[in-house]
Design a protein around this motif. Structure first.
Motif, PDB file in Angstrom:
ATOM      1  N   PRO A 538       0.819  -1.224   0.000  1.00 47.80           N
ATOM      2  CA  PRO A 538       0.000   0.000   0.000  1.00 47.80           C
ATOM      3  C   PRO A 538       0.848   1.267   0.000  1.00 47.80           C
ATOM      4  CG  PRO A 538      -0.087  -1.107   2.140  1.00 47.80           C
ATOM      5  CD  PRO A 538       0.563  -2.055   1.195  1.00 47.80           C
ATOM      6  N   LEU A 539       2.031   1.213   0.569  1.00 54.31           N
ATOM      7  CA  LEU A 539       2.895   2.388   0.560  1.00 54.31           C
ATOM      8  C   LEU A 539       3.312   2.733  -0.867  1.00 54.31           C
ATOM      9  CD1 LEU A 539       4.162   4.322   2.626  1.00 54.31           C
ATOM     10  CD2 LEU A 539       6.202   2.891   2.572  1.00 54.31           C
ATOM     11  N   SER A 540       3.620   1.708  -1.656  1.00 55.74           N
ATOM     12  CA  SER A 540       3.975   1.940  -3.053  1.00 55.74           C
ATOM     13  C   SER A 540       2.793   2.525  -3.813  1.00 55.74           C
ATOM     14  CB  SER A 540       4.428   0.633  -3.704  1.00 55.74           C
ATOM     15  OG  SER A 540       5.587   0.140  -3.081  1.00 55.74           O
ATOM     16  N   SER A 541       1.588   2.050  -3.490  1.00 53.34           N
ATOM     17  CA  SER A 541       0.395   2.572  -4.152  1.00 53.34           C
ATOM     18  C   SER A 541       0.200   4.054  -3.834  1.00 53.34           C
ATOM     19  CB  SER A 541      -0.836   1.769  -3.715  1.00 53.34           C
ATOM     20  OG  SER A 541      -0.719   0.416  -4.089  1.00 53.34           O
ATOM     21  N   ILE A 542       0.394   4.412  -2.584  1.00 52.76           N
ATOM     22  CA  ILE A 542       0.258   5.821  -2.183  1.00 52.76           C
ATOM     23  C   ILE A 542       1.223   6.693  -2.978  1.00 52.76           C
ATOM     24  CG2 ILE A 542       0.603   7.464  -0.283  1.00 52.76           C
ATOM     25  CD1 ILE A 542      -0.344   5.227   1.614  1.00 52.76           C
ATOM     26  N   ARG A 543       2.467   6.238  -3.075  1.00 48.06           N
ATOM     27  CA  ARG A 543       3.471   7.013  -3.800  1.00 48.06           C
ATOM     28  C   ARG A 543       3.122   7.109  -5.289  1.00 48.06           C
ATOM     29  NH1 ARG A 543       8.349   7.884  -6.164  1.00 48.06           N
ATOM     30  NH2 ARG A 543       9.910   8.985  -4.898  1.00 48.06           N
ATOM     31  N   CYS A 544       2.686   5.992  -5.862  1.00 51.13           N
ATOM     32  CA  CYS A 544       2.363   5.943  -7.284  1.00 51.13           C
ATOM     33  C   CYS A 544       1.206   6.887  -7.613  1.00 51.13           C
ATOM     34  CB  CYS A 544       2.031   4.512  -7.691  1.00 51.13           C
ATOM     35  SG  CYS A 544       1.622   4.330  -9.438  1.00 51.13           S
ATOM     36  N   TYR A 545       0.118   6.787  -6.813  1.00 56.10           N
ATOM     37  CA  TYR A 545      -1.041   7.643  -7.080  1.00 56.10           C
ATOM     38  C   TYR A 545      -0.699   9.125  -6.891  1.00 56.10           C
ATOM     39  CZ  TYR A 545      -3.867   3.375  -7.094  1.00 56.10           C
ATOM     40  OH  TYR A 545      -4.385   2.167  -7.386  1.00 56.10           O
ATOM     41  N   THR A 546       0.137   9.410  -5.914  1.00 57.03           N
ATOM     42  CA  THR A 546       0.532  10.804  -5.689  1.00 57.03           C
ATOM     43  C   THR A 546       1.338  11.343  -6.864  1.00 57.03           C
ATOM     44  OG1 THR A 546       0.618  10.348  -3.311  1.00 57.03           O
ATOM     45  CG2 THR A 546       1.637  12.385  -4.067  1.00 57.03           C
TER      46      THR A 546
END
Length: 746
Positions: A538-546
């Motif tokens: 989920p941390l990677s997802s947060i960074r990607c979406y940002t």
């Protein structure tokens, strides 16, 4: 009905830096730096300018000088020059002619406002006299043979500069009560030399101000202070902060205290040791007396000479003691290596554990047996003491010079053990090494009963008020020993590492370890899985979406919104780094060692270059000395020294010229590297859990960090059957020592 609760903290809570008044002998205004508009003024400013304070508020500073013989442009020019050079303090005082009289103008800049304070000028003839006295004071500081002689000479010199009836040097104790250790007085006054004063006489917030404002004068305790007026509309919750003011009015509680002593004028000059309050030069006069700014600065300079001399003498004494204890500790270490028997090495050979401190007794509780050296409590008392230390949760060491106050059963053996220093060898196995110091019975003579009387106010509130009697009042102090020095603590911390290195080779160290290690490994496996899968995804997802938001909609976003999104990206990077550190920590204990010779010069140069790339905005120098090779796992060695050197660089950020020194020394049995910095340092007494995961010292919280780095370092050292220890002092830097055996772990 009178309340039963007494307000014990009224002195501690008094807002002495925002009392809203100044002393009546001077005048004050506060202006805004951009417009020079007057926002605060003392009510008595009319006596100086002929203009009421209310008419000045909100007006430009030129309004204040209308009709005087000082052009407004002259004062504004001074403000421009001083402000441009940011030298508010160094250029004080400014001598100005105003309304037919010369004045000293003192300027301060604090919390967004410029404070201007006018006070009278003294006799010009005193200036050359003060310069001569300062030269004499410098000569006396250099020639004084003992501390008592130095303090007495300083008291005499300050009295000759300011002309007060009595000048005392007042030294603080560990609990902040004070003792008069030197005194120069008029013949008709009773002596105060040797008297003690309770900590409540100088409350905490006053002590903090003494560290900031080194000279404090009360010219007339009986005068009526002048209130400070603020321009209309000024927020009531933003009173003028007078922390740096020379005219700051006096707390009513302190005025009452001075009157009770028969004092009409007083002056205090701070004595500092390594940035902390060591004591005060306290000056009393039985009649009002004004001391002008240059004379106060001369007295301040004499006190700074004394502070510098105190620091030099104390440092020299501490270094001598530390060297002596370290040499004894090294001999004990050699005995441990040669005998491979902890009990014999510590208690049976010519150098014993008793010799590494100034203790009069030592005891080893090991393998369920008690071994005693010198004057100690009996065996049963030592076993009970071990149970108590274990119950306190102490991880590495514990020190106190008031053991009976922490552990009441110690009153029975206070004659030999009022002070305790102990290192924990194994809490699980109840194994400790104790050092004892005997009770030091003191007859303390207080200036009056130190317990303040209770006063009932008009509203029925009961509060503590200043003492009215200062007649000598004697008390016998029990349950206290000589304090433990930082040198003693530093050496026993190192000794603990030496002992544990030997203990790890013995079977009794692992009799309870296998079962606990198995459980720990299972927990670490579960933890690693959670971190790697449940957190990183989920941390990677947060960074990607940002990043998508920034890329797709960045042009339409406001600068503030773009900055917030960038903070999200930066925070995810820091979180990923923390997760990576935790994963490394959890897996390191089980990974196989690939031991090989390490070219330390190449490794350290590489780390230095990497750190220098990220610290281009400040002056940082690495001094790499001898670099003998070590035998270690290359990846772990890189991780270990990267953590230690990065920490050294990080904690020197506040130092003007940061220096990190690294050097290695090879002996017959080990290679020892030291990493020394000149950073913020820390108190050895607070460093018991420095290698614990997620533990950070109080003074390090202002710096970025996760609390994982030193835990990783400690685990790497343990894997290589090495040792790590340290020595540090607040504001004096830190040195870490890491040793690797010549024959590495396999």
């Amino acid at each position: 009905m009178t309340p039963s609760i007494i307000d014990l903290t009224n002195c501690e809570r008094e807002p002495i830096h925002i009392l809203g008044h100044i002393q009546s002998y001077g005048y004050l205004i506060a202006i805004q730096p951009d417009t020079y508009a007057i926002v605060h003024a003392s009510d008595n400013i009319v006596d100086l300018t002929g203009i009421e304070a209310a008419q000045l508020l909100g007006q430009p500073i030129s309004k204040l000088l209308t009709g005087t013989d000082l052009p407004g442009s002259t004062l504004i020019e001074i403000l421009n020059v001083v402000g441009r050079n940011e030298s508010w303090e160094s250029m004080n005082p400014h001598r100005l002619h105003l309304n037919g009289k010369y004045w000293n103008l003192i300027i301060h800049y604090y919390k967004g406002l410029i404070l201007l304070e006018w006070e009278p000028i003294g006799n010009d003839q005193n200036l050359s006299i003060n310069q001569q006295l300062i030269a004499q004071a410098l000569s006396e500081v250099q020639s004084s043979r003992t501390l008592d002689e130095l303090l007495q000479n300083t008291a005499r010199r300050v009295k000759s500069i300011i002309g007060y009836d009595r000048v005392m040097v007042y030294r603080f104790g560990p609990d902040w009560h004070g003792k008069v250790v030197a005194e120069e007085k008029d013949d008709d006054l009773e002596p105060f030399l040797g008297l003690h004063y309770p900590a409540t006489d100088i409350p905490r917030q006053a002590r903090e101000l003494y560290k900031v404002n080194l000279v404090r004068m009360i010219a007339d305790a009986g005068s009526v202070p002048s209130r400070i007026l603020s321009k209309p509309g000024w927020p009531e919750n933003q009173p003028l902060d007078l922390t740096h003011s020379v005219l700051r009015a006096v707390s009513p509680v302190h005025i009452e205290y001075l009157k009770n002593m028969g004092v009409q004028a007083s002056m205090s000059i701070s004595l500092l040791y390594r940035g902390e309050l060591w004591g005060l030069i306290s000056c009393h006069n039985t009649s009002p007396r004004f001391v002008d700014f240059p004379a106060r600065q001369a007295a301040k300079f004499v006190s700074q000479l004394l502070s510098a001399s105190l620091e030099f003498r104390k440092d020299k004494e501490d270094q001598t003691n530390l060297l002596q204890y370290q040499q004894t500790g090294q001999q004990l270490h050699e005995q441990l290596l040669l005998s491979d028997d902890v009990v014999r090495a510590l208690t049976k050979l010519p150098i014993t554990a008793l010799h590494v401190t100034g203790a009069t007794g030592a005891a080893l509780l090991f393998n369920n047996k008690v071994y005693r050296l010198g004057a100690t409590p009996d065996e049963n008392a030592i076993r009970a003491l071990g149970d108590w230390v274990g119950a306190t949760g102490t991880e590495s060491f514990l020190e106190t010079n008031q053991l009976p106050n922490l552990y009441p059963p110690a009153e029975t053996f206070r004659a030999v053990g009022a002070g305790l220093l102990t290192i924990v060898l194994s809490r699980e196995l109840n194994e400790y090494l104790f050092w004892f110091k005997p009770e030091r019975i003191e007859q303390v003579t207080w200036a009056g009963n130190p317990d303040k009387p209770v006063t009932v106010e008009d509203d029925g509130t009961r509060r503590l008020s200043p003492r009215k009697s200062f007649a000598a009042w004697t008390e016998i102090v029990h349950n206290t020993s000589e304090p433990w020095s930082e040198a003693e603590i530093s050496v026993v911390v190192k000794l603990r590492e030496d002992i544990l290195q030997i203990v790890t080779k013995q079977a009794n160290e692992i009799r309870l370890l296998n079962q606990r290690l198995q459980l720990a490994y299972e927990e670490l496996d579960a933890f690693s899985y959670t971190v790697s899968h449940d957190l990183r995804t989920p941390l990677s997802s947060i960074r990607c979406y940002t990043e998508i938001l920034v890329e797709e909609y960045g042009a339409d976003l406001t600068p503030d919104a773009q900055a917030l999104l960038q903070k999200v990206i930066d925070s995810t990077d820091r979180m990923r780094q923390l997760i990576r550190h935790i994963l490394y920590y959890s897996r390191m204990g089980r990974s196989e060692l690939d031991t090989q010779p390490i070219d330390m010069r190449q490794l350290l140069d590489g780390i230095r270059e990497e750190i220098m790339v990220t610290t281009k905005d400040r002056l940082l120098h690495f001094d790499i000395g001898e670099t003998p090779a070590i035998k270690a796992d290359p990846t772990m060695a890189l991780q270990l020294f990267t953590n230690l050197l990065s920490n050294a660089a990080k904690y020197t950020q506040l130092t003007t010229e940061a220096v990190v020194r690294i050097k290695g020394v090879q002996t017959d049995g080990e290679v020892i590297y030291s990493i020394e910095d000149n950073g913020i340092g820390f108190d050895m007494k607070q460093a018991g859990k420095i290698f614990d995961l997620f533990k950070r010292l109080e003074n390090a919280r202002a710096f970025d960090g996760s609390g994982v780095g030193l835990a990783i370092v400690k685990r790497i050292v343990n894997r290589h059957q090495g040792k790590i220890w340290f020595h540090s002092e607040p504001n004096q830097g830190t040195t870490f020592f890491v040793s690797f055996p010549v024959i590495p772990a396999t």
